[in-house]
Enzyme design. Sequence first.
Site, PDB file in Angstrom:
ATOM      1  N   LYS A 191      52.032 -35.888  57.336  1.00 19.52           N
ATOM      2  CA  LYS A 191      53.254 -36.559  56.879  1.00 19.52           C
ATOM      3  C   LYS A 191      54.387 -36.355  57.873  1.00 19.52           C
ATOM      4  O   LYS A 191      55.302 -37.191  57.960  1.00 19.52           O
ATOM      5  CB  LYS A 191      53.646 -36.066  55.482  1.00 19.52           C
ATOM      6  CG  LYS A 191      53.763 -34.547  55.324  1.00 19.52           C
ATOM      7  CD  LYS A 191      55.108 -33.978  55.670  1.00 19.52           C
ATOM      8  CE  LYS A 191      55.117 -32.474  55.539  1.00 19.52           C
ATOM      9  NZ  LYS A 191      56.424 -31.869  55.861  1.00 19.52           N
ATOM     10  N   THR A 248      59.747 -36.270  53.287  1.00 19.08           N
ATOM     11  CA  THR A 248      60.075 -36.102  54.702  1.00 19.08           C
ATOM     12  C   THR A 248      60.479 -37.406  55.371  1.00 19.08           C
ATOM     13  O   THR A 248      61.149 -37.384  56.409  1.00 19.08           O
ATOM     14  CB  THR A 248      58.892 -35.481  55.472  1.00 19.08           C
ATOM     15  OG1 THR A 248      57.712 -36.219  55.189  1.00 19.08           O
ATOM     16  CG2 THR A 248      58.677 -34.044  55.070  1.00 19.08           C
TER      17      THR A 248
END
Length: 333
Positions: A191, A248
Amino acid sequence: MNIAVIGAGSWGTTLADLLARKGNQVTLWAYEADLVERMSASRVNDLYLPDTVLHENLAFSSDLPQTVTDREVVLLVPPSQVMAGLIRIAAPHFSEDALIISASKGIETETLRMMSEVLEDELPAARHEGLTFLSGPSFAKEVAAGMPTAVVVASRDPQQVLRAQQIMSTESFRTYTNNDIIGVELGGALKNVIALAAGVADGLGFGYNSRAALITRGLAEITRLGIAKGARPDTFAGLAGMGDLVLTCTGDLSRNRSVGIELGRGRSLEEIMSSMNMVAEGVKTTLSTYRLAVKLGVEVPITEQMYRILYEGKPPRQAVSDLMARDLKGEGF
């Protein structure tokens, strides 16, 4: 409980403080001896978590063997690229029944090993089954402030994963369990690469459409690579996959997104990294993820373009054009 936490970055310090506030006796190991001295005197990690006064149950050390000796739990939170070296020093001093929990997110750039593979290579076979891995959407600053957070801990051992769940859970830090170590680890590592790309899009002045496309197609390539490594697809719909990815790619506290924004604005990687005192794992993870995808024959177009931006100097706007101009295809993994 007597707990050792290895790695005094923002995340390691936060988890050490969280465990100390539960009434555990916790020792936080830091590489920097001067930082240990300052934390001992001020009870503040001025480098990585300056806004938090650390609990009185938390002690500090720069002596790694001493820190892990006779500890019931060892929580590993160093940068992924130095995990192997630290384990070689620490492992001979682990208690026989110590619970080992890794909360580091990344893939080694040279060996392409995930942290589970690093630990299995460096630790005796008797310890492998009980290894546990913590991941999920969790900015250190918000956890340190007591904001409600949900994470996941994975292990192949059903007893050890429940033990880790109980140890890590608090009134504001809810821990779920999973037995898909590969999926939980890869979701937490990959990610960061997509967050870099989301930041680049923001830095170029793109909008919500672009971000949504990156998150969705980013999840597709994370899932493809995960399946090729043996992970379960459904893991990527959970906290370590979609949960951490959304955080994120959208959160202002994301170091990886922040690096991407500056790249999109035209700054060089060297200039950006020299101005940071904390690690943006996605920079090195982009290299290892791209290499891993090539090795496994998995298509990862977003990761590939981030690799070319970071390591070949490709202009971000050209990378976006090339990404959009790829052959049309059906949706799916």
